[in-house]
Structure formats: structure tokens, C-alpha cells
Design an enzyme around this catalytic site. Structure first.
Site, PDB file in Angstrom:
ATOM      1  N   ASP A  43       0.750  -1.456  -0.252  1.00 22.16           N
ATOM      2  CA  ASP A  43       0.256  -0.121  -0.271  1.00 22.16           C
ATOM      3  C   ASP A  43       0.642   1.417  -0.005  1.00 22.16           C
ATOM      4  OD1 ASP A  43      -2.102   1.922   0.967  1.00 22.16           O
ATOM      5  OD2 ASP A  43      -3.153   0.079   0.977  1.00 22.16           O
ATOM      6  N   HIS A 101      -3.416   6.091   4.336  1.00 19.27           N
ATOM      7  CA  HIS A 101      -4.496   5.006   3.048  1.00 19.27           C
ATOM      8  C   HIS A 101      -3.329   3.708   4.037  1.00 19.27           C
ATOM      9  CE1 HIS A 101      -5.446   1.401   0.238  1.00 19.27           C
ATOM     10  NE2 HIS A 101      -7.028   2.742   0.222  1.00 19.27           N
ATOM     11  N   SER A 121     -10.784  -0.348  -0.345  1.00 17.46           N
ATOM     12  CA  SER A 121     -10.325  -0.620  -0.265  1.00 17.46           C
ATOM     13  C   SER A 121      -9.894  -1.188   2.113  1.00 17.46           C
ATOM     14  CB  SER A 121      -9.302   0.788  -0.185  1.00 17.46           C
ATOM     15  OG  SER A 121      -8.772   0.444  -1.159  1.00 17.46           O
TER      16      SER A 121
END
EC number: 3.4.21.-
Length: 400
Positions: free
Chosen positions: A161, A192, A346
Site C-alpha cells: 500500500d 491509506h 480498500s
């Protein structure tokens, strides 16, 4: 120069073929990277033959630079060696050099490198989360997460990620930095990846609260990267997991882009290496068969559900989706401490990666077959899941 036509993957446009090596073209509208390519070798190539091929590429590229002034091409950049056999490389080559590479009988196909991005779509600070309670309950609306005390202990989760804030209080020393394959900033400057890691294994927000986390950075501060860099991160995770015992490893990829055969092949190599891989289905409200690596059938592809057990409006769908998981308004960790709320597939995918780590911790067998176990444990409750899409929502089997 003679060109012949061969069958190519359905999701890719027709392309040049030279002596059996397909030069694949991505779909119109995909953001490709100028003069950058991914080269995948034939199945079963030995290390010796691969090294010989790489030496030939480097020699040929250097000669082109000297004799023909081949622009400012930098040549071969990354080399991929997955333990299950996938070999290849990426680099910066002009058209003539790519045509020379494509003439080689040991090349399986060549693909233009392209951009990939995170699959989160919105953010809101400091509101309650519901995803954990839903994973541990057969009914919606709960406020308690029921789970076995093993909680994924002894399992390693690779979060591929934007990186992970390994010092965040959510991880209590269980998070480590694995590698950086996108820039020279060894931290999560986007947020994120830390959010995703928290959902996998955070002390408060995580499904597998005692699992270890390895942050693998393949996306930059803007949440963007390339297929070639992502494949490097996938290779790292696969090889590192092999050293540590792949059966006790899971991986999560809350990212994606347009269909990429190379990305799918790398995802398949992770699965073949014995690592369970969860991947976000994507946020375009289209068939996930159009996205990569979500469209790879040997991994666990995850769509996003709402608190009311519906399909999230943004979530991709389709036959390649294995399960639904909570993905709308999910609270988890943010870099520097504290929490934030994000929505997207996600956020759904790490619930599944965390569940896989949790189940391995309870004694279930790991690897790609664990996706079947998760599907068998799931409950069929999603309303309007999408054409041809499963309605199954993950559940940890707590019996509550």
C-alpha cells in the site's frame, strides 16, 4: 519485419506479436507510462537462463545508447523472481529495443507499464465504526466484536500500500517496515496504508488484533504508483513470507488499476507461493473483471458493503468477486496517532485479510484455499449485490 496474429487475453486490445512474444496494449483511456514496459519470461525459465537473458538486455541496451543515441532511456530497472517461478523485469526502453526483446523466444509477453491507485473514495474524521461488529455477528446493528483470543497471533500480514505508520499505538510494536518500491520517503505520507493496516491488525480497530504487520510501500504520497513498482512489492512480500513460513502469512492489496496481465500473474504467483491474498474489487461500480489485480481468479477479491448489508454504491461487482466485507464509513488508524474514517473497497479488503490472519491463528490452513473457507463461513445477506455477484458477507464464525 514480419508480424503474425495470436490470441491475447480478452481484456487487452490486439497487439504486435513477434516470434511468439506478445506486445500487449492496454485499453483506451488507461494512463500508461511513456516508454516503460514490463517483460514477463516464459514459464519454467531457469535462473541461469534468466540471468543470461538479463545480461543480453543490458549489453544490447548499452550498445544502442552508444551507437544510436537511444534518447535518454535508462534500461532495465526492476527484476522479478517469485519463488514459484514467475520471472521478469521492468524498464525504460525505446520502441526499437522493445522490438528486439520481443524477438526473443524466451519472452512470454511484454506489457506497457501503467498507473495504479488506492481504492478509497472519501474521508470523515472521528465518527463511530461498525465493520468489526458486523464481522463478528450474524445480524447487523451490533456494537460488540466477538472473537477468539488467539486473534491472529503468530501470523504476518503484508500490507502492500502507501506504507504503514509502524509506531502507531494501534500496533503495539507488532508492525515493521518491509520495503519501499515507489519513492525515497520511508513513511506513510498518505494515510491509506496505515488505515488499512489498522483494520487488518490494529489493537482497537483490527480483525486480527495480535497479528504482525509488515508495511510494503508501493504507492506515493498521492496514493499513486505503477504496475512495475507494485509487482516489486508483491515479489518482496512473497519472498519474505517464504522465509518466515508462507502458511502463516497473508497479504492485502487495497489498490488497483485497469486490467494488467502482469499484475494478475504476479498476484497468482503470491497465491502459488502459499500466501493468502485479499484484493479490493475497485470503486468504479463496474464489473471487477475489468480491473487488476482484482480479476485474478486465484486470489480473494472483495467488494464493499454498507452498514445496512447493501452493496456500497461505488463498489465493483461481478463473478470475480468472492465475498463482500464492510467498506462504507470505516474507522481505523491514521499516521501520527488517532483515527480517521474512510470508505471504499480498500476498506473492505483488509477486513478479509484480517479474517484470514485470524482464522490461521485459530488453526485453519492458510494459503489461497483459505478464501474458500471464508466463503463457506460467510452469510448470504447482501441485498442487490450486482449482476452475477455473490451476496455473501464475511463472518468470523463466532456464533453470535
Amino acid at each position: 519485419m514480419g508480424f503474425i496474429t495470436k490470441a491475447i487475453p480478452l481484456a487487452l486490445a490486439a497487439a504486435s506479436v513477434i516470434n511468439g512474444a506478445e506486445i500487449l496494449e492496454t485499453r483506451a483511456g488507461v494512463q500508461t507510462l511513456a516508454d516503460k514496459y514490463i517483460v514477463v519470461m516464459n514459464d519454467g525459465m531457469t535462473d541461469k537462463d534468466f540471468d543470461s537473458h538479463r545480461s543480453w538486455v543490458n549489453r544490447t541496451h548499452r550498445r544502442r545508447l552508444v551507437r544510436r543515441g537511444a534518447k535518454a532511456m535508462t534500461g532495465m530497472k526492476h527484476t522479478y523472481r517469485f519463488p514459484t517461478g514467475m520471472k521478469g523485469y521492468s524498464g525504460h526502453f525505446d520502441e526499437q529495443m522493445i522490438n528486439e526483446i520481443a524477438k526473443r523466444a524466451d519472452v512470454k509477453y511484454i506489457e506497457r507499464d501503467a498507473r495504479v491507485q488506492i481504492n478509497a473514495i472519501e474521508m470523515q474524521d472521528n465518527v463511530p465504526s461498525w465493520g468489526l461488529a458486523r464481522v463478528g455477528s450474524k445480524e447487523p446493528g451490533g456494537t460488540t466484536y466477538y472473537y477468539d483470543s488467539s486473534a491472529g497471533q503468530g501470523v504476518t500480514a503484508y500490507v502492500i500500500d502507501t506504507g504503514t505508520d509502524i509506531k502507531h499505538e494501534e500496533f503495539s510494536g507488532r508492525a515493521t517496515w518491509g520495503g519501499n518500491f515507489v519513492d525515497d520517503i520511508d513513511m506513510d505520507c498518505n494515510g491509506h496504508g496505515t488505515h488499512v493496516s489498522g483494520t487488518v491488525a490494529g489493537t482497537k480497530f483490527g480483525v486480527a488484533k495480535k497479528a504482525n504487520v509488515v508495511g510494503v510501500k508501493v504507492l506515493d504520497c498521492d496514493g499513486s504508483g505503477s504496475n512495475s513498482g507494485v509487482i516489486m512489492g508483491m515479489e518482496f512480500a512473497t519472498n519474505d513470507a517464504k522465509k518466515k513460513g508462507a502458511g502463516k502469512a497473508v497479504a492485502n492489496m487495497s489498490l488497483g488499476g485497469a486490467f494488467s496481465q502482469a499484475s494478475n500473474d504476479a498476484a497468482a504467483a503470491i497465491a502459488q507461493g502459499g500466501v493468502f491474498l485479499a484484493v479490493a474489487a475497485g470503486n468504479d461500480n463496474v464489473d471487477a473483471a475489468m480491473a487488476s489485480p482484482a480479476s485474478e481468479p486465484s486470489i480473494c477479491t472483495v467488494a464493499a458493503s454498507t452498514e445496512q448489508d447493501g452493496k456500497a454504491s461505488f463498489s465493483n461487482y461481478g463473478q470475480v468477486v468472492d465475498v463482500y466485507a464492510p467498506g462504507d464509513g470505516i474507522t481505523s488508524a491514521k499516521p501520527g496517532g488517532g483515527s480517521q474514517v474512510l470508505s471504499g473497497t480498500s476498506m473492505a479488503s483488509p477486513h478479509v485479510a484480517g479474517l484470514a490472519a485470524y482464522l490461521i491463528g485459530t488453526g485453519k490452513s492458510g494459503g489461497p484455499q483459505l478464501c474458500d473457507t471464508i466463503k463457506n463461513m460467510a452469510i448470504d445477506v447482501i441485498t442487490n449485490p450486482g449482476a452475477g455477484t455473490t451476496g455473501k458477507l464475511i463472518n468470523n464464525g463466532s456464533g453470535k
